[in-house]
Design a protein around this motif. Structure first.
Motif, short mmCIF file in Angstrom:
data_model
loop_
_atom_site.label_atom_id
_atom_site.label_comp_id
_atom_site.label_asym_id
_atom_site.label_seq_id
_atom_site.Cartn_x
_atom_site.Cartn_y
_atom_site.Cartn_z
N GLY A 9 -9.77 -8.45 7.42
CA GLY A 9 -11.11 -9.50 7.85
C GLY A 9 -12.00 -8.71 8.90
O GLY A 9 -13.26 -8.92 8.70
N ALA A 10 -11.43 -8.09 9.81
CA ALA A 10 -12.23 -7.62 10.96
C ALA A 10 -13.22 -6.54 10.51
O ALA A 10 -14.28 -6.34 10.99
CB ALA A 10 -11.43 -7.08 12.06
N SER A 11 -12.77 -5.82 9.49
CA SER A 11 -13.66 -4.83 8.94
C SER A 11 -14.94 -5.12 8.40
O SER A 11 -15.90 -4.63 8.58
CB SER A 11 -12.87 -4.01 7.77
OG SER A 11 -12.21 -2.89 8.42
N ARG A 46 5.56 -7.50 1.86
CA ARG A 46 4.59 -7.17 0.85
C ARG A 46 3.21 -7.32 1.57
O ARG A 46 2.73 -8.57 1.81
CB ARG A 46 4.63 -8.06 -0.33
CG ARG A 46 5.71 -7.44 -1.22
CD ARG A 46 6.36 -8.59 -2.11
NE ARG A 46 5.38 -9.28 -2.90
CZ ARG A 46 4.79 -9.09 -4.13
NH1 ARG A 46 5.05 -8.00 -4.81
NH2 ARG A 46 3.96 -9.62 -4.82
N VAL A 47 2.36 -6.24 1.44
CA VAL A 47 1.07 -6.32 2.21
C VAL A 47 0.14 -5.96 1.15
O VAL A 47 0.26 -5.01 0.16
CB VAL A 47 1.04 -5.20 3.06
CG1 VAL A 47 -0.60 -5.36 3.85
CG2 VAL A 47 2.13 -5.36 4.36
N PRO A 48 -0.99 -6.73 0.83
CA PRO A 48 -1.85 -6.37 -0.06
C PRO A 48 -2.63 -5.11 0.04
O PRO A 48 -2.95 -4.68 1.23
CB PRO A 48 -2.83 -7.67 0.16
CG PRO A 48 -2.26 -8.70 0.72
CD PRO A 48 -1.24 -8.04 1.68
N PHE A 49 -2.75 -4.26 -1.09
CA PHE A 49 -3.17 -2.81 -1.00
C PHE A 49 -4.47 -3.27 -0.39
O PHE A 49 -4.96 -2.16 0.24
CB PHE A 49 -2.84 -2.26 -2.27
CG PHE A 49 -3.65 -1.06 -2.28
CD1 PHE A 49 -3.13 0.06 -1.64
CD2 PHE A 49 -4.94 -0.72 -3.30
CE1 PHE A 49 -3.93 1.30 -1.74
CE2 PHE A 49 -5.48 0.39 -3.22
CZ PHE A 49 -4.94 1.53 -2.57
N TYR A 50 -5.26 -4.06 -0.90
CA TYR A 50 -6.78 -3.94 -0.55
C TYR A 50 -6.93 -4.19 0.86
O TYR A 50 -7.91 -3.82 1.53
CB TYR A 50 -7.34 -5.18 -1.31
CG TYR A 50 -8.81 -5.06 -1.31
CD1 TYR A 50 -9.63 -4.07 -1.75
CD2 TYR A 50 -9.43 -6.33 -0.72
CE1 TYR A 50 -11.04 -3.97 -1.58
CE2 TYR A 50 -11.04 -6.25 -0.30
CZ TYR A 50 -11.73 -5.07 -0.79
OH TYR A 50 -12.95 -5.00 -0.71
N ASP A 51 -6.14 -5.18 1.74
CA ASP A 51 -6.08 -5.15 3.05
C ASP A 51 -5.88 -3.84 3.83
O ASP A 51 -6.98 -3.65 4.71
CB ASP A 51 -4.87 -6.03 3.55
CG ASP A 51 -5.05 -7.69 3.20
OD1 ASP A 51 -6.21 -7.91 2.71
OD2 ASP A 51 -4.35 -8.61 3.92
N LEU A 52 -5.17 -2.96 3.04
CA LEU A 52 -5.07 -1.58 3.84
C LEU A 52 -6.53 -0.66 3.66
O LEU A 52 -6.78 -0.23 4.41
CB LEU A 52 -4.05 -0.94 3.31
CG LEU A 52 -2.47 -1.59 3.59
CD1 LEU A 52 -1.49 -0.66 2.96
CD2 LEU A 52 -2.14 -1.63 4.93
N VAL A 53 -6.78 -1.01 2.35
CA VAL A 53 -8.27 -0.36 2.27
C VAL A 53 -9.19 -0.62 3.07
O VAL A 53 -10.06 0.22 3.64
CB VAL A 53 -8.67 -0.65 0.68
CG1 VAL A 53 -10.21 0.08 0.67
CG2 VAL A 53 -7.84 -0.08 0.05
N ILE A 87 -11.61 1.29 6.17
CA ILE A 87 -13.28 1.25 6.09
C ILE A 87 -13.41 1.15 7.45
O ILE A 87 -14.73 1.91 7.87
CB ILE A 87 -13.52 0.54 5.18
CG1 ILE A 87 -13.16 0.97 3.70
CG2 ILE A 87 -15.07 0.16 5.21
CD1 ILE A 87 -13.53 -0.03 2.65
N GLY A 88 -13.29 0.24 8.34
CA GLY A 88 -13.93 -0.03 9.53
C GLY A 88 -14.07 1.09 10.57
O GLY A 88 -15.19 1.43 10.74
N PRO A 89 -12.95 1.73 10.80
CA PRO A 89 -12.86 3.04 11.53
C PRO A 89 -13.80 4.14 10.98
O PRO A 89 -14.57 4.75 11.66
CB PRO A 89 -11.53 3.38 11.79
CG PRO A 89 -10.66 2.27 11.31
CD PRO A 89 -11.38 1.50 10.64
N LEU A 90 -13.62 4.31 9.62
CA LEU A 90 -14.46 5.39 8.99
C LEU A 90 -15.89 5.04 9.22
O LEU A 90 -16.78 5.93 9.45
CB LEU A 90 -14.27 5.30 7.46
CG LEU A 90 -12.83 6.17 7.12
CD1 LEU A 90 -12.83 5.83 5.64
CD2 LEU A 90 -13.34 7.60 7.36
N VAL A 91 -16.22 3.78 8.98
CA VAL A 91 -17.65 3.44 9.29
C VAL A 91 -18.24 3.82 10.61
O VAL A 91 -19.39 4.12 10.81
CB VAL A 91 -18.21 2.13 8.54
CG1 VAL A 91 -19.36 1.57 9.08
CG2 VAL A 91 -17.76 1.65 7.34
#
Lengths: 233, 247, 635
Positions: C36-38, C162-169, C173-177
């Protein structure tokens, strides 16, 4: 090079410039003298476009630049070093110089950081230092160097000696002479008469937004009465 | 007044500086830009906390106190860039300083216009500002503004007055008048004055004693002749005299 | 204007649906918070970059995020469902919002860069209103969830969870941006120019840089980030009409906590807020929004300029002089006295409808006067003044309904509680100034709003508190009107008197020059706090009266639009005199209540009215009229 005709400017409702006229020839150095609030800074700001003149003409190299945007005027070859220096304190020395960089002009070798470090040797040792961690004198030198990076044909220096130690002011004298040797026309505003006399050939005295006297520096030097009348010395 | 002693350690801006100002004395602090003059001033009136050392005012330790506490102990100051209350009239500027000095601020209902009016006007008279009393401070000419700032600082009846480049930007005639006034205050009321200045005519003309600061260290102290003749001072600060009218 | 909490976002901010197992889900909760932070970071980064260069606090930044969500929905639902098309859709959305941002900058914002800060804020709020109605017109009033492709629903097993894959995506993204932005700002000439312009745009122009192009590109970048943030949040939420104000509050908090203008600060703060919100749901399901306030308060106590922020430099050209506050001229005093006599006699002549409008005007007058006290002499331009109004209203309602006390107790409790709350919040607020202060007050008001919304047991939540009627002796509309008249006029005059007392002098002195004020021994923080408290109490009294006048209290009493109403009243009348807010309140209540609120598209109408007013009178309405008058006299 630069001809100013009947320039008027207002700050809010205050009528600061009430018909300022002067001109400076290519390669010359002119000093505007006058007390605080006489209109020297406003004249410079009107020239560079930070204050929109209410009327009057400013011919720079034959073209009328009155009322143009500051960046257009700067690109036309008019450089401006403000009284407060306005160094980008978060940026390093090299980055400050980069902001000032403009393309080279025909028939004039471009100013490069290396060439500028020749004139301002203090700066060479602090290329990566942020502008905010420099002393007043070093900031003044950086402000001038930054403006020179734009390869101006004429440079406006607003009180370059203000608040500087006498020994730094002496270095400034040499820097201005080096600039003139590089083909830059100089117009400076000053309160320090000794400094002004050391670097300029012509002087114009502004009093309450009007031109009170204009002539050669040598005349001013010789005439104590004149200095007494207009500069209260 | 016992005098003032202070020393700092650790801070690169100012290192181990100690000096005293006596009542009625005018002491000038000069030096190249970045030598630490403003840092010294800001430590003296509490805007910066010293990392070490102590500041004593008439025997009381005021080291590290906040500016308003220091002000209440009797230290007034003027700033390099004048700081006054632009939207208020000249008289109101002085009145609010008097109200603050007499701790009469926390009154919510009594109209303030009449408070300390006579005192304010007497002070303005003294600084030649009475004709301007009803004008807003924001529209004053530069020299008047500097004198108003001085009036506001004096309203707190200070024992020590700090003046940071008091004559910068003033016409030469105004400079002389202002420093003459400062001298009258010093000798008349026993006020101690510490000031910085770049105009050597002002410094040599009005200071009893001069301190020279370079890179945070005191390099010389003495009267005008001593300082003028000091080779170290000439090298780091005074130069050859081309731009100061020669000495 | 009514607002609702965002609909359940699966794992975030959800108090009512079944929370996950507290202990075993710790990791999932952490990762969910980070993800969510991203998107929060993207939005906040755009906000902080735009502010840095243009010095405009872009209220409409949340609207750009909302547009990003809607555009993203429209684009993604038309594309095939593969991950590669998802990426394409996100990029297209970012480009589209960047384009919209560039248009907004070129057509609108460019014209107001020289206007006072507050007017800029109001102006961008006008854009918010217009975009809201436009979005409703284009996409309809219902939430639009994104049908989730199989890969978006997949899970990854980490440490047995079980962790949602999209959460990991999203977490990636945050650090990349952040890294991309860092390179952009430090390694390119454009970035160097932007950083220079952040500090001193005038000087940058004087060195030959075309500011206009720089500003447009910066705004487009910020808008693109906002749009991307909105679109990236789609799989976890939906496109809806509440995104704009919800995200802008969060983004303001992030920017203030991280330090205005600091990208790494914004990143850290979004992580902090995202994770704490995520855990807050598990630990304090009823108080997630109060938790945000607690975090912000804690950070600001330790670091007043945010985690990585520095003391705000005085922006160039911002040192505008304040006009002196002068007592009214005798003519104006006589006019005021005449108006008062008329107001006292009015109930004998007018009907019930006019009387209720007049009651509303009087309450608005006190509300505006209290805001003016804070803004003008206090120098603290609050964007969340409705908080105190609302607390007053709820306090009055609580006294009557909860404690079964009378109206008198309610009207006593209203200013008292509002004053206490103002003193508490003010403790943080008065250390700040300018836009920091505006943002923080807005965030506080939103938090008070959310608290009233969430504390269903006491406040009834969205249903409000009903049946808050005046005491029997004041049940008659005319008697109640006279009571309101006496209290509002009395309190307004009291505020005026304080202004001319020693306290008022000291307050104005603190505003004019904090440096000088401290140097003569004034405690500027305490003075400002006292003013803040007084103004809060006065607004609370207005709120208490409003509660009895309406007979009910709703969370809408604390809405952003009510705070903006107050600002419009003050600016309409002029900040320079005490008469300003009085005239402004009467004019605004009369005009806008009667004319604008009668239409369905009142948001768009009000928004357009604000935009046009600011464009036509960039120096404020009163200021412009004053100048015209002066020009007329000189001619």
């Amino acid at each position: 090079m630069l001809r100013v005709d009947a320039l008027h400017a207002h700050y809010g409702r205050a009528h600061i410039l009430q018909g300022v006229s002067f001109s400076v020839a290519k390669g010359d150095a002119l000093v505007l003298l006058g007390r605080n609030g006489a209109g020297k800074s406003t004249t410079f700001k009107s020239l560079i476009g930070l204050v929109r003149p209410t009327s009057g003409r400013i011919a720079f190299d034959g073209q009328d630049i009155a009322g143009h945007e500051p960046h257009v005027i700067a690109r036309a070859g008019l450089g401006y070093v403000p009284e407060e220096r306005r160094i980008f304190t978060d940026l390093t020395v090299m980055e400050n110089l980069e902001v000032g960089r403009l393309p080279a002009r025909d028939g004039q070798p471009p100013w490069t950081p290396e060439r500028l470090f020749g004139i301002f040797p203090n700066l060479a040792a602090m290329r990566t230092r942020p502008g905010g961690r420099m002393s007043g004198g070093e900031q003044q030198m950086l402000a001038i160097a930054r403006t020179l990076m734009g390869n101006p044909r004429l440079i406006l220096l607003d009180e370059p000696s203000e608040g500087l130690a006498p020994v730094i002011v002496e270095q400034m004298v040499h820097a201005i002479r080096a600039m003139r040797d590089g083909g830059v026309t100089v117009v400076l505003a000053e309160q320090n008469l000794h400094f002004a006399l050391a670097v300029a050939d012509h002087a114009t005295i502004i009093e309450k937004g009007r031109i009170a006297w204009a002539g050669r520096v040598a005349e001013l030097q010789a005439d104590a009465g004149l200095r007494e009348t207009w500069l209260a010395l | 007044m016992a005098g003032l002693h202070k020393s700092f350690g650790g801070v690169r801006a100012v290192e181990d500086v100690s000096f005293e100002v006596a009542a009625g004395e005018m002491l000038a602090l000069i030096g190249p830009n970045g030598a630490g003059k403003s840092t010294c001033f800001n430590m003296l009136n509490g805007q910066i906390r010293p990392d070490g050392g102590s500041i004593r005012l008439a025997g009381h330790d005021i080291t590290g106190q906040k500016p308003r506490r220091v002000a209440r102990q009797g230290v007034g100051r003027t700033f390099q860039i004048t700081a006054t209350f632009a939207s208020m009239t000249v008289r109101e500027n002085v009145q609010v300083a008097l109200l603050a000095h007499h701790r009469r601020i926390w009154r919510f209902l009594r109209p303030a216009g009449g408070e300390f009016r006579a005192e304010a006007e007497a002070l303005l008279e003294r600084l030649d500002l009475l004709p301007q009393a009803e004008r807003a401070a924001g529209i004053l000419a530069y020299g008047d503004l500097k004198r108003l700032e001085l009036a506001v600082a004096l309203a707190g009846a200070p024992r020590l007055l700090l003046m940071d480049e008091p004559t910068a930007g003033m016409a030469p005639a105004e400079r002389v008048a202002l420093m003459r006034l400062a001298r009258t205050l010093a000798t008349g009321t026993g006020l101690a004055i510490l000031f910085t200045e770049h105009d050597m005519d002002v410094v040599f003309g009005s200071a009893d004693r001069i301190l020279v600061l370079n890179r945070g260290v005191l390099i010389a102290a003495g009267n005008a002749d001593t300082i003028r003749a000091d080779p170290g001072v000439r090298e780091v600060y005074l130069g050859s005299g081309v731009t100061t009218g020669g000495h | 204007m009514s607002m609702a909490l965002p609909p359940c976002r699966r794992t975030k901010r959800c108090g009512s649906c079944a929370p996950p197992e507290p202990v075993s889900a710790l990791l999932v909760q952490l990762l969910s918070g980070l993800s969510g932070a991203s998107s929060l970071f993207l939005v906040a980064a755009g906000l902080t970059v735009i502010f840095g260069v243009t010095r405009v606090v872009n209220f409409s930044h949340g609207s750009l995020t909302m547009l990003g969500a809607y555009l993203g929905w429209s684009i993604l639902t038309r594309l095939p469902r593969g991950p590669e098309y998802f990426v394409l859709g996100i990029v297209l959305t970012a480009l589209a919002t960047a384009g919209i941002g560039a248009l907004i900058e070129m057509l609108l914002l460019r014209r107001i860069y020289r206007a006072p800060e507050l007017l800029q804020l109001l102006f961008t709020f006008g854009i918010v209103l217009v975009v809201q109605d436009a979005a409703q017109f284009l996409w309809g009033p219902n939430d639009l969830p994104l049908p989730r492709a199989p890969w978006l629903r997949s899970f990854v097993t980490i440490a047995g969870e079980r962790v949602p894959f999209y959460d990991l995506v999203l977490i990636g993204i945050g650090p990349l941006v952040l890294a991309a932005l860092w390179l952009l700002f430090t390694r390119t000439r454009w970035g160097t120019l932007v950083r220079a312009a952040t500090q001193d745009r005038e000087m940058v122009a004087a060195l030959g840089v075309d500011q206009r192009r720089l500003f447009t590109t910066v705004f487009a970048l910020g808008a693109g980030l906002a749009g991307m943030g909105g679109a990236l949040a789609l799989p976890d939420a939906s496109a809806n009409l509440q995104i704009d104000l919800n995200i802008i509050t969060d983004a303001f908090v992030v920017v203030v906590v991280g330090g205005l203008g600091s990208l790494p600060g914004a990143f850290l703060a979004s992580l902090l807020i995202g994770v704490l919100q995520s855990f807050g749901i598990v630990l304090f399901p009823q108080a997630t929004l109060v938790l945000v306030f607690v975090i912000m308060a804690a950070v600001l106590v330790v670091r007043p300029n945010g985690l990585l922020g520095r003391a705000p430099a005085v922006a160039r050209g911002a040192g505008q002089g304040f006009a002196a506050i002068r007592p009214a001229v005798p003519l104006l005093l006589r006019l005021g006295a005449a108006a008062l006599v008329l107001a006292v006699l009015a109930p004998l002549a007018v009907g019930p409808f006019v009387l209720s409008v007049m009651t509303e005007m009087l309450i608005a007058m006190l509300f505006a006067a209290s805001l003016h006290f804070m803004m003008g002499p206090g120098g603290m331009a609050s964007f969340g003044h409705a908080a105190w109004f609302g607390i007053g209203a709820y306090a009055a309602a609580f006294a009557v309904k909860g404690l079964a006390l009378g109206m008198g107790a309610g009207l006593l409790l209203a200013p008292l509680l509002a004053g206490v709350a103002a003193a508490l919040f003010g403790w943080f607020v008065v250390r700040l100034s300018g836009v920091y202060l505006a943002m923080l007050t807005l965030a506080f008001a939103q938090i008070v709003w959310a608290a009233m919304f969430q504390a269903v047991e006491i406040t009834g939540g969205d249903n409000g508190v009903l049946g808050v009627w005046p005491a029997p002796w004041a049940a008659d509309r005319r008697v109640f009107y006279w009571l309101v008249l006496a209290l509002c006029v009395g309190a307004t005059l009291l505020l005026r008197r304080v202004l001319y007392a020693p306290f008022g002098y000291a307050l104005r002195a603190s505003r004019d020059s904090e440096l000088r004020a401290e140097a003569i021994g004034l405690d500027t923080t305490l003075l400002r706090l006292a003013a803040f408290t007084l103004a809060g109490a006065a607004a609370g009294l207005a709120g208490g009266l409003a509660a009895f006048s309406k007979g009910s209290v709703f969370p809408g009493f604390i809405s952003i639009s009510r705070s903006v109403d107050g600002l419009l009243m003050v600016l309409l009348g002029g900040v320079q005199s005490m008469a300003g807010p009085v005239v402004g309140a009467v004019a605004y209540t009369g005009l806008f209540d009667l004319l604008l609120l009668a239409t369905d598209q009142w948001r768009a109408m009000l928004g357009l009215a604000i935009i046009v007013l600011v464009l036509v009178f960039p120096q404020g309405i009163a200021g412009s009229i004053h100048r015209l008058w002066l020009r007329g006299r000189e001619a």
